[in-house]
Design a protein around this motif. Sequence first.
Motif, PDB file in Angstrom:
ATOM      1  N   TYR A  43      39.866  28.430  39.984  1.00 62.50           N
ATOM      2  CA  TYR A  43      39.436  28.677  41.365  1.00 62.50           C
ATOM      3  C   TYR A  43      40.569  28.679  42.378  1.00 62.50           C
ATOM      4  N   PHE A  44      41.675  28.030  42.066  1.00 60.70           N
ATOM      5  CA  PHE A  44      42.736  27.916  43.069  1.00 60.70           C
ATOM      6  C   PHE A  44      44.037  28.593  42.646  1.00 60.70           C
ATOM      7  N   ASP A  45      43.996  29.302  41.506  1.00 62.50           N
ATOM      8  CA  ASP A  45      45.209  29.983  41.079  1.00 62.50           C
ATOM      9  C   ASP A  45      44.945  31.338  40.439  1.00 62.50           C
ATOM     10  N   LYS A  46      43.933  31.459  39.610  1.00 62.85           N
ATOM     11  CA  LYS A  46      43.819  32.653  38.771  1.00 62.85           C
ATOM     12  C   LYS A  46      42.699  33.616  39.127  1.00 62.85           C
ATOM     13  N   MET A  47      41.585  33.125  39.623  1.00 56.45           N
ATOM     14  CA  MET A  47      40.435  34.007  39.785  1.00 56.45           C
ATOM     15  C   MET A  47      40.541  34.874  41.034  1.00 56.45           C
ATOM     16  N   LYS A  48      40.098  36.117  40.890  1.00 53.75           N
ATOM     17  CA  LYS A  48      40.023  37.071  42.005  1.00 53.75           C
ATOM     18  C   LYS A  48      38.636  36.927  42.629  1.00 53.75           C
ATOM     19  N   TRP A  56      30.795  40.106  45.984  1.00 56.48           N
ATOM     20  CA  TRP A  56      31.747  41.210  45.882  1.00 56.48           C
ATOM     21  C   TRP A  56      31.730  41.777  44.463  1.00 56.48           C
ATOM     22  N   GLU A  57      31.499  43.058  44.347  1.00 57.53           N
ATOM     23  CA  GLU A  57      31.287  43.666  43.031  1.00 57.53           C
ATOM     24  C   GLU A  57      32.520  43.563  42.130  1.00 57.53           C
ATOM     25  N   ASP A  58      33.698  43.561  42.695  1.00 57.02           N
ATOM     26  CA  ASP A  58      34.923  43.566  41.901  1.00 57.02           C
ATOM     27  C   ASP A  58      35.500  42.176  41.644  1.00 57.02           C
ATOM     28  N   ARG A  59      34.762  41.140  42.015  1.00 57.47           N
ATOM     29  CA  ARG A  59      35.255  39.771  41.811  1.00 57.47           C
ATOM     30  C   ARG A  59      35.279  39.409  40.327  1.00 57.47           C
ATOM     31  N   ASP A  60      36.111  38.434  39.997  1.00 59.73           N
ATOM     32  CA  ASP A  60      35.995  37.810  38.686  1.00 59.73           C
ATOM     33  C   ASP A  60      34.716  36.986  38.640  1.00 59.73           C
ATOM     34  N   ARG A  61      34.133  36.864  37.467  1.00 56.36           N
ATOM     35  CA  ARG A  61      32.907  36.079  37.277  1.00 56.36           C
ATOM     36  C   ARG A  61      33.224  34.755  36.592  1.00 56.36           C
ATOM     37  N   PHE A  62      32.436  33.735  36.914  1.00 59.95           N
ATOM     38  CA  PHE A  62      32.586  32.434  36.268  1.00 59.95           C
ATOM     39  C   PHE A  62      31.223  31.925  35.826  1.00 59.95           C
ATOM     40  N   ILE A  63      31.151  31.452  34.588  1.00 62.77           N
ATOM     41  CA  ILE A  63      29.917  30.878  34.050  1.00 62.77           C
ATOM     42  C   ILE A  63      30.208  29.472  33.538  1.00 62.77           C
ATOM     43  N   GLY A 110      27.842  31.340  45.535  1.00 63.25           N
ATOM     44  CA  GLY A 110      29.018  31.362  44.669  1.00 63.25           C
ATOM     45  C   GLY A 110      28.735  31.173  43.198  1.00 63.25           C
ATOM     46  N   VAL A 111      27.506  30.820  42.839  1.00 62.68           N
ATOM     47  CA  VAL A 111      27.152  30.624  41.424  1.00 62.68           C
ATOM     48  C   VAL A 111      26.765  31.969  40.820  1.00 62.68           C
ATOM     49  N   ASP A 112      27.463  32.368  39.756  1.00 60.95           N
ATOM     50  CA  ASP A 112      27.225  33.669  39.142  1.00 60.95           C
ATOM     51  C   ASP A 112      26.143  33.651  38.070  1.00 60.95           C
ATOM     52  N   MET A 113      25.829  32.475  37.533  1.00 64.31           N
ATOM     53  CA  MET A 113      24.810  32.407  36.480  1.00 64.31           C
ATOM     54  C   MET A 113      24.103  31.063  36.497  1.00 64.31           C
ATOM     55  N   THR A 114      22.802  31.098  36.407  1.00 67.93           N
ATOM     56  CA  THR A 114      22.021  29.880  36.238  1.00 67.93           C
ATOM     57  C   THR A 114      22.221  29.360  34.815  1.00 67.93           C
ATOM     58  N   SER A 115      22.509  28.073  34.699  1.00 69.74           N
ATOM     59  CA  SER A 115      22.671  27.495  33.358  1.00 69.74           C
ATOM     60  C   SER A 115      21.982  26.148  33.305  1.00 69.74           C
ATOM     61  N   GLY A 132      31.224  45.384  32.905  1.00 69.43           N
ATOM     62  CA  GLY A 132      32.477  45.719  33.554  1.00 69.43           C
ATOM     63  C   GLY A 132      33.192  46.867  32.868  1.00 69.43           C
ATOM     64  N   LYS A 133      33.142  46.876  31.541  1.00 67.91           N
ATOM     65  CA  LYS A 133      33.759  47.974  30.790  1.00 67.91           C
ATOM     66  C   LYS A 133      33.061  49.298  31.083  1.00 67.91           C
ATOM     67  N   TYR A 134      31.733  49.280  31.073  1.00 66.37           N
ATOM     68  CA  TYR A 134      30.976  50.508  31.322  1.00 66.37           C
ATOM     69  C   TYR A 134      31.241  51.055  32.726  1.00 66.37           C
ATOM     70  N   LYS A 135      31.379  50.134  33.695  1.00 69.91           N
ATOM     71  CA  LYS A 135      31.594  50.547  35.086  1.00 69.91           C
ATOM     72  C   LYS A 135      33.061  50.778  35.418  1.00 69.91           C
ATOM     73  N   LYS A 136      33.930  50.579  34.405  1.00 73.62           N
ATOM     74  CA  LYS A 136      35.373  50.752  34.575  1.00 73.62           C
ATOM     75  C   LYS A 136      35.931  49.832  35.666  1.00 73.62           C
ATOM     76  N   LYS A 137      35.446  48.603  35.662  1.00 75.27           N
ATOM     77  CA  LYS A 137      35.933  47.582  36.584  1.00 75.27           C
ATOM     78  C   LYS A 137      37.039  46.776  35.912  1.00 75.27           C
ATOM     79  N   ASP A 138      37.886  46.171  36.723  1.00 75.53           N
ATOM     80  CA  ASP A 138      39.001  45.412  36.156  1.00 75.53           C
ATOM     81  C   ASP A 138      38.811  43.901  36.280  1.00 75.53           C
ATOM     82  N   TYR A 139      37.576  43.457  36.525  1.00 75.66           N
ATOM     83  CA  TYR A 139      37.355  42.024  36.658  1.00 75.66           C
ATOM     84  C   TYR A 139      37.335  41.334  35.303  1.00 75.66           C
ATOM     85  N   TYR A 140      37.585  40.009  35.332  1.00 73.70           N
ATOM     86  CA  TYR A 140      37.486  39.163  34.145  1.00 73.70           C
ATOM     87  C   TYR A 140      36.252  38.278  34.255  1.00 73.70           C
TER      88      TYR A 140
END
Length: 273
Positions: A43-48, A56-63, A110-115, A132-140
């Motif tokens: 959250y404070f160094d790597k994620m977009k 934001w559609e192009d954000r990185d996702r976190f679960i 900010g929560v991307d998935m209910t767990s 992300g692959k199908y939509k040709k997005k560059d998020y992780y």
Amino acid sequence: MNTEELKEIADRLRMTAVDMVYKGKDGHPGPALSIADIVTVLYFDKMKIDPDAPDWEDRDRFILSKGHACPIYYAALSEKGYFGDKVQDFHLRGLGSKFQGHPVMNKTRGVDMTSGSLGNGISIGSGMALAGKYKKKDYYVYVITGDGELQEGICWEGINTAAAHELDNLIVFVDKNGWQSGGTVEGTIGSNNIKERFEAFQWHAQEIDGHNIEAIRQAIEEAKSTKGRPSVIVCDCIKGKGVPYMENNNAWHKGVPTEEEYKIAAEALGGVK
């Protein structure tokens, strides 16, 4: 941020997590503290990400697949600014609170998935990565799971699917702390040879010290540079890391500190800031 700054944030998040469990009188501090360093680096160094645009559609996702560890997740979201000013009292698990005992995506910003039900994070993360692959997005897509959680069969369905689709935009962290709610992982299922099992499924696999900030940063960069395969970073962690009486003590899988125990934790972690 440099390594020392990230270490300070990790301990601040740990203190916030302990504080919310103490005030809420319920929660899982041990599983939360073990992943504090991983969450901090993400959250404070790597994620977009953008706290002002959580969808934001192009954000990185976190679960957070091991959803009961959510106090550290909420602490990171608060520190990052998802709720405006830092939250002073989360009312963790309280009736009507947006900070429930497991993350809820339609309740908490900010929560991307209910767990909650264990085992689903890798499979859902695979779906997000495939989209992300199908939509040709560059998020992780980043997933944190537990070593005990990997006993769920659906984990391995997701692991197999991710390899079959060559999802190199999926990075999974395993909190290998050796414990689950009922005892040790090895005492429950036998060998805890996680890295080798992922390698058998054709994943790129690394095993690191899960409390070494620089090792976590470097492992993420190596995972990102690996093409054509999903990546797993097996993190050797200590359950309850940072609070002396909680460390490697499975009694703190779930529990609330007494007033005296809270003071000891605050002294060890530098207090609430």
